[in-house]
Design a protein around this motif. Structure first.
Motif, PDB file in Angstrom:
ATOM      1  N   THR A 165     -38.777   4.073  15.264  1.00 51.10           N
ATOM      2  CA  THR A 165     -40.189   4.263  15.256  1.00 51.10           C
ATOM      3  C   THR A 165     -40.338   5.573  15.932  1.00 51.10           C
ATOM      4  N   ASP A 198     -47.358   1.794  11.566  1.00 52.97           N
ATOM      5  CA  ASP A 198     -47.385   0.699  12.677  1.00 52.97           C
ATOM      6  C   ASP A 198     -47.663  -0.791  12.050  1.00 52.97           C
ATOM      7  N   LYS A 257     -43.021   4.670  10.887  1.00 48.21           N
ATOM      8  CA  LYS A 257     -41.773   3.907  11.004  1.00 48.21           C
ATOM      9  C   LYS A 257     -41.015   4.579   9.906  1.00 48.21           C
TER      10      LYS A 257
END
Ligand SMILES: Nc1nc2c(c(=O)[nH]1)N[C@H]1C(S)=C(S)[C@@H](COP(=O)(O)OP(=O)(O)OC[C@H]3O[C@@H](n4cnc5c(=O)[nH]c(N)nc54)[C@H](O)[C@@H]3O)O[C@H]1N2
Ligand SMILES: Nc1nc2c(c(=O)[nH]1)N[C@H]1C(S)=C(S)[C@@H](COP(=O)(O)OP(=O)(O)OC[C@H]3O[C@@H](n4cnc5c(=O)[nH]c(N)nc54)[C@H](O)[C@@H]3O)O[C@H]1N2
Ligand SMILES: [Mo]
Length: 734
Positions: free
Chosen positions: A15, A43, A29
């Protein structure tokens, strides 16, 4: 990437956060295998999610673009010709350091400069470190003027005495009426999630209106009413709205009496007591193209539907007298008591990464010192400092560097510039009057550029340094629709020989005898930044990449000042909201009057030049780019062609059909692009999205669609870049 080998390793997901120059800051990500990015997701964790936009999701193609700059290079052909040869980092940095020293000792410190802008709105890998270094090693000529909203910042300082003048958009759900005045957040995103909050406000029943020469995506998605307006005339419409409110006695006199200074003078101007002209809706109709009836209804609606958010966008302020518009937005917010309360809005739409009304990010910085070139230099007479030192007469407005290079002190500029270090700025593409910048860059003794791609600017480098992308280094972003911090985790190793902006600065600093930047590693600097901020634990922050600052309610600018005015004066000379600015009064500049006024723009419809160039060009921020960034990404290029939007009647009159190649031109230059013929723009106005790459052909016509070939290198009296004030003609390409 290039090897073509099958990936065998285990997939990993990291992340991270982006801090792109679109103003957004999203959580990503990133999937990797064998150290290569395979895909980018967004996200999907705790609410509020900070979902990535199309540009972030396509970032893989940007990172692995085969045209990335790979090695440091030295120019071999003529400057601008684009001929280079590979050299080592040592050679490249030695040369830059020695040129800084040589030029500074030959011509004095003001002859060198470092120009920069956002690139990534991060905190560690920023170009201002190089500028800071130049300050610490003897001095340099600094820039002033924020591209996007210097007019807005100026207006905020004049009216409120501070820049921290806005609410967070999660507060929009409390508004009953929202006016998007030159704001298209579905496209120019104004912080991640702004549109999401707008959607929530709509669901909660707010009426939404758009005032814009174009029927935008946001207009189509969110609004109940579209009010097209002639660019650069917004101030006239706002003054007429004030007229209606005063005539109908709808102003909140109690609010004006308690919190503001100088309403009476403004009223006199509006009613015509000052200059004999009543600023009636009919008066404004002639100027703005908006019918008197529509102006009157909007004024009444705004004054009687509280709480209401008049979101004064920043694009209408990128005009010849942009600060007047911004001051009028604030004056109307005061007249309707929409300041300091939930659901209201005190003015500006866009936040410079750290400034909310009621919240301040806290991140330690890197070393900076005073700039000796500015020591003892007087303040510019018309300046309100909108950033530390920005009012120094030793500085040059960023729009004026080309002129300063060409004409120097003899031409009235504070310095004779001989060298530019350009980093985090596509100078040639993004500053006004490209063809003039070409001439200026050719005149310099030395140009260093740190870039990721062979941009128009990079072609003019003597030494070209390859920079890593944010996925190849660690950083922190503090910015957003609502207060949060993002950790920008390094996902892959830097490609080729590229280096980070911090590494470049550290190595140059060492050569110039400054130790301060190298006292800490990247990670130590990041820990230093986090220390003392709101973020409790560095490790946890780094792992999650997202730290939301808990606040019990949305940020509302000036809440304290309104709830308890005795103990919380505004930081203005009167301690009040200055509709009449005492600081501006003391400047005695008729183009910066103490009360906000409508001042007719040059290169507007009544300019004699309009006979030759009858169309007003505006240049919006495009969904598939952040300025000139992402221009080469194939997935994004598929979305929309770079084209000029022209109204059906204007196209018909020129025998132009949708898709025809057209010439857009004025005395400054010529651009050739396809036409997009539509009813979604008002007649007399054409639009070309800014940021496409300058690509002149043999006749000097730009085939890339770079708007700044056409824009004027001027600035408003308060410092706004007037990108949206520009007359052109369009013809079908023969
Ligand atoms: N996708 C994307 N998003 C971005 C950026 C990007 O490049 N790409 N750039 C970011 C940055 S740094 C900035 S500064 C902001 C800029 O954000 P904005 O300034 O808000 O963006 P623009 O698209 O220039 O303009 C917004 C709207 O104003 C309208 N407009 C133009 N001139 C006038 C006028 O005179 N009067 C009125 N009433 N309306 C007018 C345009 O038609 C447009 O719909 O966007 C940020 N967001
Ligand atoms: N006509 C017209 N012109 C405009 C505007 C307009 O509305 N109309 N808007 C103006 C506004 S508001 C702004 S903010 C400016 C923006 O102007 P710029 O800041 O010049 O625009 P960018 O395209 O973001 O340029 C950043 C450059 O830095 C390079 N770069 C180097 N190192 C890095 C790095 O570490 N990270 C990243 N991400 N990039 C790096 C990128 O490749 C890119 O070429 O444009 C202005 N120009
Ligand atoms: Mo901007």
């Amino acid at each position: 990437m290039s090897s073509g080998k099958a990936l065998t390793g285990v997939e990993q997901i990291m992340t991270t956060a982006c801090a792109s120059h679109c103003g957004g800051a999203c959580v990503l990500k990133v999937h990797t295998r064998d150290g290569l990015i395979t895909r980018i997701e967004t996200d999907d964790g705790e609410e509020p999610q900070l979902r990535a936009c199309l540009r972030c999701r396509a970032y893989r193609q940007r990172v692995y673009d085969p045209e990335r700059l790979k090695y440091p290079m030295r120019r071999t052909g003529e400057r601008g010709e684009g001929k280079f040869e590979r050299i080592s980092w040592t050679e490249a940095l030695d040369r830059i350091a020695s040129e800084i020293t040589r030029i500074r000792s030959a011509y004095g410190p003001s002859s060198i400069s470092c120009v920069f802008s956002g690139a990534d709105h991060a905190h560690l890998h920023v170009a201002s470190n190089i500028a800071g270094l130049m300050g610490m090693t003897g001095g340099y000529t600094a820039q002033w003027g924020v591209h996007s909203f210097e007019g807005g910042l100026f207006a905020s300082m004049a009216t409120y005495g501070t820049l921290a003048s806005r609410n967070s958009p999660d507060d929009l759900v409390n508004s009953r009426l929202i006016i998007l005045w030159g704001v298209d957040p579905a496209v120019s995103i104004h912080e991640t999630n702004f549109s999401w909050y707008l959607a929530q406000a709509k669901e909660a029943g707010a009426r939404i209106i758009s005032v814009d020469p174009r029927f935008t995506s946001s207009t189509a998605t969110f609004t109940d009413q579209w009010i097209p307006i002639i660019p650069g005339t917004d101030a006239a419409m706002l003054v007429a709205m004030a007229y209606v409110i005063i005539k109908k006695n709808l102003q909140r006199q109690d609010f004006l009496d308690t919190y503001t200074f100088g309403f009476a003078q403004f009223r006199d101007y509006v009613l015509g007591k000052e200059d004999g002209i009543s600023k009636t809706p009919e008066w404004a109709e002639n100027i703005t193209g908006v019918s008197a009836d529509v102006i009157e209804k909007l004024a009444i609606e705004y004054a009687t539907t509280g709480p209401a958010a008049l979101i004064g966008g920043i694009a209408p302020g990128r005009t010849a007298y942009g600060e007047q518009y911004h001051r009028l937005i604030k004056a109307l917010a005061a007249m309707t008591a929409n300041i300091g309360k939930h659901g209201g809005w005190a003015g500006r739409s866009f936040v410079p990464r750290t400034l909310f009304g009621a919240f301040d990010f806290k991140l330690a910085g890197l070393p900076r010192g005073a700039n000796p070139v500015e020591n003892g230099a007087p303040q510019r007479p018309d300046a309100l400092p909108t950033a530390k030192g920005s009012d120094s007469s030793a500085r040059i407005h960023l729009s004026q560097f080309a002129d300063a290079i060409l004409r120097g002190k003899q031409g009235g500029h504070p310095a004779d510039i001989k060298m530019l270090f350009i980093m985090h700025l596509n100078y040639l593409n993004q500053e006004p009057n490209t063809n003039k910048i070409v001439r200026a860059l050719k005149k310099l003794e030395f140009v260093a550029v740190a870039e990721q791609f062979m941009t128009a600017t990079a072609r003019y480098a003597d030494i070209l340094l390859p920079v890593s992308t944010f996925l190849e280094r660690n950083d922190i972003v503090a910015q957003g629709a609502i207060p949060w911090y993002g950790f920008m985790n390094k996902v892959i190793e830097p490609l080729y020989e590229s280096q980070s902006p911090l590494e470049i600065c550290q190595q140059l600093a060492t050569r110039l005898g400054v130790k301060a930047f190298s006292e800490k590693t990247e990670e130590e600097w990041l820990r230093h930044m986090v220390h003392g901020s709101h973020i409790p634990a560095y490790e946890d922050f780094k792992k999650k990449a997202k730290y939301m600052v808990n606040s019990s309610e949305p940020c509302v600018a000036f809440k304290k000042q309104i709830e308890d005015p005795k103990n919380n004066p505004f930081p203005t000379p009167s301690g009040k909201i200055e509709i009449y600015s005492q600081k501006l009064a003391s400047m005695k500049n008729p183009l910066l009057p103490p009360i906000p006024k409508y001042i007719e723009a040059w290169e507007g419809r009544n300019d004699p030049l309009a006979k030759k160039y009858p169309l007003q060009l505006i240049t919006s921020h495009c969904k598939r780019r952040a300025h000139s960034q992402f221009e080469r990404v194939p997935w994004l290029r598929e979305l929309v062609p770079q084209a000029v939007t022209i109204s059906t009647p204007d196209a018909t009159a020129r025998n132009i059909k949708n898709g025809d190649m057209v010439r857009i031109f004025n005395d400054r230059g010529e651009v050739v692009v396809p036409a997009l013929v539509t009813e979604r723009i008002m007649p007399g106005v054409v639009e070309l999205p800014q940021g496409a790459w300058f690509a002149p052909d043999e006749q000097g016509r730009d085939r890339g669609g770079c708007t700044n070939v056409l824009s004027k290198d001027a600035h408003s009296p308060g410092g706004a870049f007037p990108y949206n004030t520009c007359l052109v003609q369009i013809q079908k390409l023969q």
